[in-house]
Write an enzyme that holds these catalytic residues in place. Sequence first.
Site, PDB file in Angstrom:
ATOM      1  N   GLY A   1       0.683  -1.089   0.284  1.00 14.71           N
ATOM      2  CA  GLY A   1       0.167  -0.306  -0.168  1.00 14.71           C
ATOM      3  C   GLY A   1       0.967   1.167   0.260  1.00 14.71           C
ATOM      4  O   GLY A   1       2.053   1.567   0.038  1.00 14.71           O
TER       5      GLY A   1
ATOM      6  N   GLY B   1       0.505   5.686   1.733  1.00 19.62           N
ATOM      7  CA  GLY B   1      -0.166   6.528   1.747  1.00 19.62           C
ATOM      8  C   GLY B   1       0.376   7.809   1.944  1.00 19.62           C
ATOM      9  O   GLY B   1       1.425   7.651   1.734  1.00 19.62           O
TER      10      GLY B   1
ATOM     11  N   PHE C   1       2.272   8.712   4.214  1.00 16.69           N
ATOM     12  CA  PHE C   1       3.019   9.275   4.735  1.00 16.69           C
ATOM     13  C   PHE C   1       3.964   8.963   3.916  1.00 16.69           C
ATOM     14  O   PHE C   1       5.295   8.686   4.074  1.00 16.69           O
ATOM     15  CB  PHE C   1       2.910   8.652   6.494  1.00 16.69           C
ATOM     16  CG  PHE C   1       2.464   6.980   6.034  1.00 16.69           C
ATOM     17  CD1 PHE C   1       0.920   7.387   5.620  1.00 16.69           C
ATOM     18  CD2 PHE C   1       3.164   6.030   4.694  1.00 16.69           C
ATOM     19  CE1 PHE C   1       0.015   5.807   5.827  1.00 16.69           C
ATOM     20  CE2 PHE C   1       2.443   5.094   5.334  1.00 16.69           C
ATOM     21  CZ  PHE C   1       1.054   4.512   5.216  1.00 16.69           C
ATOM     22  N   GLY C   2       3.496   7.976   3.233  1.00 16.13           N
ATOM     23  CA  GLY C   2       5.236   6.923   2.556  1.00 16.13           C
ATOM     24  C   GLY C   2       4.161   5.584   1.965  1.00 16.13           C
ATOM     25  O   GLY C   2       2.887   5.067   1.849  1.00 16.13           O
ATOM     26  N   PRO C   3       4.954   4.795   1.362  1.00 17.08           N
ATOM     27  CA  PRO C   3       4.729   3.218   1.495  1.00 17.08           C
ATOM     28  C   PRO C   3       4.894   1.898   2.322  1.00 17.08           C
ATOM     29  O   PRO C   3       4.788   2.961   3.647  1.00 17.08           O
ATOM     30  CB  PRO C   3       5.524   2.862   0.003  1.00 17.08           C
ATOM     31  CG  PRO C   3       7.573   3.709   0.866  1.00 17.08           C
ATOM     32  CD  PRO C   3       6.375   4.928   1.154  1.00 17.08           C
TER      33      PRO C   3
ATOM     34  N   LYS D   1       5.812   0.723   7.814  1.00 12.99           N
ATOM     35  CA  LYS D   1       4.957   2.010   7.268  1.00 12.99           C
ATOM     36  C   LYS D   1       6.508   2.357   7.555  1.00 12.99           C
ATOM     37  O   LYS D   1       7.111   2.872   9.090  1.00 12.99           O
ATOM     38  CB  LYS D   1       3.969   2.973   8.128  1.00 12.99           C
ATOM     39  CG  LYS D   1       2.721   2.557   8.073  1.00 12.99           C
ATOM     40  CD  LYS D   1       2.323   3.508   8.736  1.00 12.99           C
ATOM     41  CE  LYS D   1       0.326   3.521   7.910  1.00 12.99           C
ATOM     42  NZ  LYS D   1      -0.569   4.350   8.776  1.00 12.99           N
TER      43      LYS D   1
ATOM     44  N   ASP E   1     -10.789  10.464   9.960  1.00 15.07           N
ATOM     45  CA  ASP E   1     -11.138   9.612   8.479  1.00 15.07           C
ATOM     46  C   ASP E   1     -11.052   8.656   8.820  1.00 15.07           C
ATOM     47  O   ASP E   1     -10.228   7.625   8.176  1.00 15.07           O
ATOM     48  CB  ASP E   1      -8.905  10.265   8.105  1.00 15.07           C
ATOM     49  CG  ASP E   1      -8.963   9.620   6.701  1.00 15.07           C
ATOM     50  OD1 ASP E   1     -10.131   9.673   5.704  1.00 15.07           O
ATOM     51  OD2 ASP E   1      -7.785   9.639   6.015  1.00 15.07           O
TER      52      ASP E   1
END
Length: 792
Positions: A483, A485, A487-489, A504, A601
């Site tokens: 995935g 987001g 913030f990053g992968p 993350k 969210d």
Amino acid sequence: MESCFFLLLLLCFCSSIHKIFTTTTDSINTNQFITVGETIVSSGGTFELGFFSPSSSSNRYIGIWYKQILRYEQTVVWVANREQPLTNTSSAAFKVTKSGILVLFGDKNEIIWSTNTSRSVQNPVANDGNPENFLWQSFNFPTDTQLPDMKLGKNFKTGHEVYLSAWKNHNDPTPGEFTLHLDPTGYPQALIRHGTRVFARAGSWNGLRWSGAPAPQQIKSNIYTIQFVFNKEEVYFSFSIINSLLLSRLVLNNGYIERLTWVDRTKSWNNLNIPLDTCDQYSLCGAYGSCVIGSSPVCGCLEKFVPKYPQQWEMGDWSKGCVRRKPYHCNKEHIFLKYSGIKLPDTKHSQYNKTMTLEGCRQVCSMNCSCTAYSSLDISNGDRGCLFWSGELIDIRKLSGKGQDIYIRMDSSELGSKSKKAEILAVSFSLLMAMILLGIILFLYIWQKKKKLKLQDEFELPMFQLSTITRATNNFSVNNKIGEGGFGPVYKGVLEEGQQIAVKRLSRTSMQGLNEFKNEVIYIAKLQHRNLVRLLGCCLQGEEKMLIYEYMPNKSLDSYIFDQTKKKLLDWPQHFHIINGIARGLLYLHQDSRLRIIHRDLKASNVLLDIEMNPKISDFGMAKSVPGNEMGAKTCNVVGTHGYMSPEYAIDGIFSVKSDVFSFGVLVLEIVSCKRNRGFVHQDHNLNLLGHAWKLYKEDRSSELIDEHLADSCNSSQVLRSIQVGLLCVQRHPDDRPSMFSVVQMLANESLLPKAKEPGFFTERNVFDEANSVSHTGSSKTEFTITLLDPR
């Protein structure tokens, strides 16, 4: 007022009514009767009596409902034959007999229901008007509803008790398991019972309010006033309407109470009551335990008390409560320590004096070794009267500055160390505050100057070596990437001992990701709940900043419900299980966690599924906490996802627990329908999913919302209840939306649900572009968390 007058006098041979037959009088006598299709109406037109059937039921009952609002909804306030419904009413009749008894005859002329009077009269009339001639009145035999000026309590002379009993469910007025009583055992207090067990307790009357209710300034109303009467002949409480034109009622549902007032502008009932919360569960924390909303755990011992069984207490079993740290003995000196801001304990085993001063209370309790504690009886005009307890103190909760004072008997040695300990605590607190302030200054300096995070000492998270994570993710292989987001992968990894993890990895170029990273650590490191994703630790080495989570093998919820193939793997019980799990996780964030956290969210892609398909709320990068009892705040930096944001948040930047409730409501409707709210397309209209669900609900076609693959496994009652709960959560105005505590309660039982009002963003829109760019069956990659600055 007429609204009270009708129910008080109707069915007691003294009402102001007229019969919709050929007569124009407002009374009925022994020569008149009511059959199906015929009614009698109060002289002011507020109430109507006749035969009715609840929705989705073929049974018929004699009942009373509001005539004035019948065109909008039938609100039944009293039922006669609630335990003996009629199934065939072709010849059923309701009449007054010559001996002065109201009787409901069935189809075969058998007696289905009748009143019980202590004397007979000649030529009785259902409109006497003189209280001395009353034979029977429905106010003394209510069902689930208390109307203005109706007394709930007990007559000590006759022994008759007037109490409320909930309907079994919204289609069945049979008495359910929940009842509301004014219990006169000890000093009177208001109780909700579940069967014979006390379920919740409002507390004793203190001259201003029930001791467990909000402070006076929070319950002042320009709509109603509350009366409490306690003397040798009777004890009762009632309420009166200040404006006689208003319709107001108190209703007992399965486990909670609603105070409802009719709003003519919206043509709906407005719930003015504060729902019960976790701490209203009776004796949740046991003897001498105190329940505190917002604490983690919610139960703690009163000061100078310790858990009776520490090991059980640590495991979350608080039922055995607490004991004094130093037991007191009758032949030794004792003191009374003051505990402030609490809901007074259960008064079942209490005694009282209505005239004594507080000092007199202390002297009397001091001379009686069995006296455990004392408090003021009446705080309406200074401290007046006394309440005395013997035995253990049960069902205490902290009410901040809104509660009362109680004085508990303790060993005198507790006083000797008090000042010294207080001094030590004061010094320790000052040092702690200085250290915290220094830590904040250092943290801000490092963050602003060097952009580095020093989280290990601050949050006590387990630290992983970069080499460990590199090996676990096969050097962050593309094949392990699951995935991406803001913030990053995100990568899947396997530690050497075989544990699967999700990693993350903060992108070095993402400033927003840095904020999310810090936010995630600040909040999720302090949260522990089975429906929240668990943070295992972090990795801070060089420029690398990573968070390590438990791995969710079934990935996110959206990958199932919005996928045409995978959605068939989940049946309706699993859908309903997921809805309930999300609700419980959100309730924990809003009410039971150490911090009151607003997620901001919540969406399908932020709900992960473990190997047993249990839902776990994830991604706290946008979360905010609010202090104390505050429910929300305002921001100029709106973050979230289109389709899930509430109107007040998206437009005005006002976020609260109710904006999370809105997101939850959207999610419920998506789970039921397996369709996305944003990008939803229908051939008959241009409404989004919320508008489509609302349209079906108004047309009594809600069952059409469920995805066709769930039809064979669905429980229709659960489906319809879930849809209605979802619509209640997405109502336009935040105050109309239920709390998550109420949502969990509504999903867990069959109580009658309030009518939903129009949802937010209920407008038709041009979906041409949207329909071509976002499919409601697509993957989560079409859905992005967005940030809006300076909302107008």
